[in-house]
Design a protein around this motif. Sequence first.
Motif: not given
Length: 524
Positions: A466-472, A491-495
Amino acid sequence: MTVTTPVSQRPADRVVIFDTTLRDGEQSPGASMNLEEKLRIALTLEEMGVDVIEAGFPIASNGDFECVREIGRVVKTSVVAGLSRAARMDIDRAAEALQYAERRRIHTFISTSPLHMKYKLQMQPDAVVQAIADSVGHARTLVDDVEWSAEDGSRTEPDFLCRCVETAIKAGATTINIPDTVGYAVPEEYGALIRMVIERVPNSDKAVFSVHCHNDLGLAVANSLAGVANGARQVECTINGLGERAGNAALEEIVMALRTRHDAMPYTTGVRTEHITRASRLVSTITGFTVQPNKAIVGTNAFAHESGIHQDGMLKHAGTYEIMTPESVGLNRSTLVMGKHSGRAAFRAKLKELGYEEMGDNAVNDAFRRFKDLADRKKDVFDEDIVALVDDEVGRQNDRIQFVSLQVVAGSKGPQHAVLEVEVDGKACAPVVSFGNGPVDAVFNAIKQAFPHEARLQLYQVQAVTAGTDAQAEVTVRLEENGKTVNGQGADADTLVASARAYIHALNKLLVKREKTAPAALSA
Ligand code: KIV
Ligand code: ZN
């Protein structure tokens, strides 16, 4: 359950949608899919109302055979097709693979163009005609629904093409497909070819005519629609236009063009278009073939309105710049789903709404735990987040290598290193520490250290869900070993965690592949 009307009872303006994502689509280098993934795609296509699902090419490999057989077992309403060359052995194998399918089709083909007959087949035209009669005739002794394709049909000499088509229909073919195999045709010419064959072949009324266009000149959809306007009533296509070289005609474009411009093209399909976005994302996630942002219908920008003038128009009346609604292709305007206070029942209901009806309790529990974890770290959790997270969970419970935890030191000072914990065959392994040329390299080196292997990394790709710096982050990793490729997703919020998960997923798939070909080579 939805029931597809038999071809013979369809109204004259009804176009049969024949999806070949699992066969022609999979022929794209790197797009290989395993059984579980193909089953998920097949069930999604069935749910979507696709009339015919080409599940594979059974003689090509045991893996392909198994996929066609298992898809035939689970798919109930769509016709399941298996491809075969014009050889008895191929046809028998296709029939065997289709044995459990409620509605089955053998799709047999042979080249008919002078170039293909001379160099590829090294056969004289009379021998090709004989092979058509023999192969179609033999297929008809095994199933009632037989499709015959003239490979390189668009470059075939017209009189000879008509002779071949007449022979195939006489031998029992119920669908005749005229492919533009090399994507060479232009719409007017291709439409005229279809019309010419239908008009000249004396028994053409006994078959449904089909188009199958490749996209080498970017004309696959236009050519297919020209074929329909000139009498074809089946279109062969793939989700996202996946396929050999530049791909095939994109299913979503064909279907939405027919729906949106019904005034200009008065034909209908049985596709429930609200399933398009979900199918597109599933195919893109599984294959690692990302969809370009400006791709028609399914690109992330396809319904975005950036410029001020357009936004202003949209606010006054959506019709000013929108010829179809996002909802009509299943794109809900980023609905905020749930937060960290949402319970298990609401999560289950959301899964159902997103099309994950068949998930087992363990998979739901794992996904719910990860959803809670994500909701703690990310302010807004969207449908797309749930889809990414669940796709990362489905079918992985029995994987030999399981991700446990990861810590990474990154940044400009270095040395970048990763501390990774995994479980192998249910046993916790001691944490490994690995250095690398950057954090991703360190993570992948740690996996190699924890589970030594020779596979080579062919693709590493990161996308924001999704958009945003906290995107997964949704990561795809492609590994290659002995000419076989597999795609893993994470998939994870942490790349970096998503990267580790994707690599481990690919590695697990490779182990399954190895197991199937050489049971002795299983240990790491
Ligand atoms: O492109 C082609 O000609 C094909 C046939 C096998 C139908 O894929
Ligand atoms: Zn093709």
